[in-house]
Scaffold this motif. Structure first.
Motif, PDB file in Angstrom:
ATOM      1  N   THR A  53       0.844  -1.193   0.000  1.00 28.01           N
ATOM      2  CA  THR A  53       0.000   0.000   0.000  1.00 28.01           C
ATOM      3  C   THR A  53       0.879   1.243   0.000  1.00 28.01           C
ATOM      4  OG1 THR A  53      -1.836   1.145   1.096  1.00 28.01           O
ATOM      5  CG2 THR A  53      -0.242   0.062   2.517  1.00 28.01           C
ATOM      6  N   TYR A  54       0.382   2.304  -0.619  1.00 21.07           N
ATOM      7  CA  TYR A  54       1.102   3.575  -0.650  1.00 21.07           C
ATOM      8  C   TYR A  54       0.086   4.707  -0.766  1.00 21.07           C
ATOM      9  CZ  TYR A  54       0.401   3.074  -5.700  1.00 21.07           C
ATOM     10  OH  TYR A  54      -0.155   2.919  -6.937  1.00 21.07           O
ATOM     11  N   VAL A  55       0.518   5.927  -0.434  1.00 18.74           N
ATOM     12  CA  VAL A  55      -0.357   7.096  -0.462  1.00 18.74           C
ATOM     13  C   VAL A  55       0.231   8.144  -1.394  1.00 18.74           C
ATOM     14  CG1 VAL A  55      -1.359   8.963   0.913  1.00 18.74           C
ATOM     15  CG2 VAL A  55      -1.150   6.674   1.892  1.00 18.74           C
ATOM     16  N   VAL A  56      -0.620   8.700  -2.271  1.00 18.65           N
ATOM     17  CA  VAL A  56      -0.233   9.795  -3.161  1.00 18.65           C
ATOM     18  C   VAL A  56      -1.278  10.893  -2.998  1.00 18.65           C
ATOM     19  CG1 VAL A  56       0.120  10.519  -5.548  1.00 18.65           C
ATOM     20  CG2 VAL A  56       0.854   8.240  -4.822  1.00 18.65           C
ATOM     21  N   ASP A  57      -0.836  12.072  -2.612  1.00 16.45           N
ATOM     22  CA  ASP A  57      -1.731  13.226  -2.430  1.00 16.45           C
ATOM     23  C   ASP A  57      -2.945  12.892  -1.561  1.00 16.45           C
ATOM     24  OD1 ASP A  57      -0.090  14.854  -4.001  1.00 16.45           O
ATOM     25  OD2 ASP A  57      -1.132  14.261  -5.840  1.00 16.45           O
ATOM     26  N   GLY A  58      -2.717  12.120  -0.498  1.00 15.28           N
ATOM     27  CA  GLY A  58      -3.786  11.813   0.455  1.00 15.28           C
ATOM     28  C   GLY A  58      -4.691  10.655   0.074  1.00 15.28           C
ATOM     29  N   THR A  59      -4.464  10.031  -1.082  1.00 10.22           N
ATOM     30  CA  THR A  59      -5.272   8.882  -1.502  1.00 10.22           C
ATOM     31  C   THR A  59      -4.456   7.615  -1.341  1.00 10.22           C
ATOM     32  OG1 THR A  59      -6.473  10.232  -3.095  1.00 10.22           O
ATOM     33  CG2 THR A  59      -6.549   7.855  -3.418  1.00 10.22           C
ATOM     34  N   GLN A  60      -5.025   6.617  -0.649  1.00 10.16           N
ATOM     35  CA  GLN A  60      -4.332   5.356  -0.438  1.00 10.16           C
ATOM     36  C   GLN A  60      -4.620   4.384  -1.586  1.00 10.16           C
ATOM     37  OE1 GLN A  60      -5.429   3.136   3.084  1.00 10.16           O
ATOM     38  NE2 GLN A  60      -3.476   2.065   3.097  1.00 10.16           N
ATOM     39  N   TYR A  61      -3.571   3.729  -2.066  1.00 14.77           N
ATOM     40  CA  TYR A  61      -3.669   2.744  -3.146  1.00 14.77           C
ATOM     41  C   TYR A  61      -3.138   1.409  -2.654  1.00 14.77           C
ATOM     42  CZ  TYR A  61      -4.209   6.841  -6.147  1.00 14.77           C
ATOM     43  OH  TYR A  61      -4.646   8.002  -6.706  1.00 14.77           O
ATOM     44  N   VAL A  62      -3.644   0.334  -3.239  1.00 12.23           N
ATOM     45  CA  VAL A  62      -3.146  -1.011  -2.964  1.00 12.23           C
ATOM     46  C   VAL A  62      -2.662  -1.602  -4.278  1.00 12.23           C
ATOM     47  CG1 VAL A  62      -3.749  -3.328  -2.151  1.00 12.23           C
ATOM     48  CG2 VAL A  62      -4.759  -1.329  -1.045  1.00 12.23           C
ATOM     49  N   SER A  63      -1.474  -2.194  -4.267  1.00 15.09           N
ATOM     50  CA  SER A  63      -0.939  -2.824  -5.476  1.00 15.09           C
ATOM     51  C   SER A  63      -0.510  -4.252  -5.162  1.00 15.09           C
ATOM     52  CB  SER A  63       0.247  -2.017  -6.015  1.00 15.09           C
ATOM     53  OG  SER A  63       1.312  -2.058  -5.095  1.00 15.09           O
ATOM     54  N   VAL A  64      -0.436  -5.064  -6.213  1.00 14.73           N
ATOM     55  CA  VAL A  64       0.010  -6.450  -6.040  1.00 14.73           C
ATOM     56  C   VAL A  64       0.799  -6.863  -7.276  1.00 14.73           C
ATOM     57  CG1 VAL A  64      -2.117  -7.445  -6.965  1.00 14.73           C
ATOM     58  CG2 VAL A  64      -0.695  -8.787  -5.426  1.00 14.73           C
ATOM     59  N   ALA A  65       1.902  -7.556  -7.052  1.00 18.12           N
ATOM     60  CA  ALA A  65       2.679  -8.106  -8.158  1.00 18.12           C
ATOM     61  C   ALA A  65       2.023  -9.411  -8.612  1.00 18.12           C
ATOM     62  CB  ALA A  65       4.114  -8.363  -7.717  1.00 18.12           C
ATOM     63  N   VAL A  66       1.914  -9.582  -9.918  1.00 15.71           N
ATOM     64  CA  VAL A  66       1.255 -10.761 -10.477  1.00 15.71           C
ATOM     65  C   VAL A  66       2.293 -11.613 -11.195  1.00 15.71           C
ATOM     66  CG1 VAL A  66      -0.488 -11.536 -12.130  1.00 15.71           C
ATOM     67  CG2 VAL A  66      -0.924  -9.532 -10.707  1.00 15.71           C
ATOM     68  N   GLY A  67       2.212 -12.915 -11.011  1.00  8.45           N
ATOM     69  CA  GLY A  67       3.158 -13.845 -11.630  1.00  8.45           C
ATOM     70  C   GLY A  67       3.938 -14.597 -10.573  1.00  8.45           C
ATOM     71  N   TRP A  68       4.640 -15.607 -11.007  1.00  3.23           N
ATOM     72  CA  TRP A  68       5.278 -16.500 -10.050  1.00  3.23           C
ATOM     73  C   TRP A  68       6.788 -16.346  -9.967  1.00  3.23           C
ATOM     74  CZ3 TRP A  68       2.057 -18.104  -6.673  1.00  3.23           C
ATOM     75  CH2 TRP A  68       0.738 -18.234  -7.036  1.00  3.23           C
ATOM     76  N   GLY A  69       7.438 -15.863 -10.975  1.00  2.00           N
ATOM     77  CA  GLY A  69       8.876 -15.639 -10.895  1.00  2.00           C
ATOM     78  C   GLY A  69       9.729 -16.881 -11.092  1.00  2.00           C
ATOM     79  N   TRP A  70       9.134 -17.978 -11.448  1.00  2.08           N
ATOM     80  CA  TRP A  70       9.897 -19.165 -11.802  1.00  2.08           C
ATOM     81  C   TRP A  70       9.161 -19.932 -12.882  1.00  2.08           C
ATOM     82  CZ3 TRP A  70       7.401 -19.215  -6.941  1.00  2.08           C
ATOM     83  CH2 TRP A  70       6.380 -20.143  -6.813  1.00  2.08           C
ATOM     84  N   ARG A  71       9.875 -20.813 -13.523  1.00  2.00           N
ATOM     85  CA  ARG A  71       9.290 -21.560 -14.635  1.00  2.00           C
ATOM     86  C   ARG A  71       8.767 -22.905 -14.139  1.00  2.00           C
ATOM     87  NH1 ARG A  71      13.113 -23.337 -19.314  1.00  2.00           N
ATOM     88  NH2 ARG A  71      12.122 -25.339 -19.554  1.00  2.00           N
ATOM     89  N   LEU A  72       7.498 -23.174 -14.400  1.00  2.00           N
ATOM     90  CA  LEU A  72       6.922 -24.468 -14.050  1.00  2.00           C
ATOM     91  C   LEU A  72       7.229 -25.468 -15.152  1.00  2.00           C
ATOM     92  CD1 LEU A  72       3.449 -23.323 -12.747  1.00  2.00           C
ATOM     93  CD2 LEU A  72       5.450 -23.933 -11.414  1.00  2.00           C
ATOM     94  N   ARG A  73       7.497 -26.680 -14.803  1.00  2.29           N
ATOM     95  CA  ARG A  73       7.784 -27.716 -15.800  1.00  2.29           C
ATOM     96  C   ARG A  73       6.759 -28.804 -15.724  1.00  2.29           C
ATOM     97  NH1 ARG A  73      14.235 -27.974 -16.004  1.00  2.29           N
ATOM     98  NH2 ARG A  73      14.524 -25.803 -15.535  1.00  2.29           N
TER      99      ARG A  73
END
Length: 73
Positions: A53-73
């Motif tokens: 979460t982060y705030v810009v000009d008094g508005t709170q936002y929520v972010s999330v990273a998508v993906g797994w970061g490794w290769r499935l076999r």
């Protein structure tokens, strides 16, 4: 095939809990009432890390990273 778990959680001061899931949803829960909120967002892939979460000009936002970061076999 390897079984993937859900991502971590983020709790806000307003008693909301956010989590990205292995099946590609981003959901919010009401921590006081212990119920899922009325909506969820569909992601292109599942989420491994927890949201941020982060705030810009008094508005709170929520972010999330998508993906797994490794290769499935």
């Amino acid at each position: 095939m390897r079984r993937l778990g859900n991502g971590g959680t983020l709790t806000t001061a307003g008693n909301l809990v956010f989590q990205g899931t292995a099946d590609g949803r981003f959901v919010a829960y009401n921590a006081k009432k212990r119920v899922r909120s009325s909506g969820s967002l569909r992601q292109a892939q599942g989420s491994s890390p927890g949201p941020a979460t982060y705030v810009v000009d008094g508005t709170q936002y929520v972010s999330v990273a998508v993906g797994w970061g490794w290769r499935l076999r």
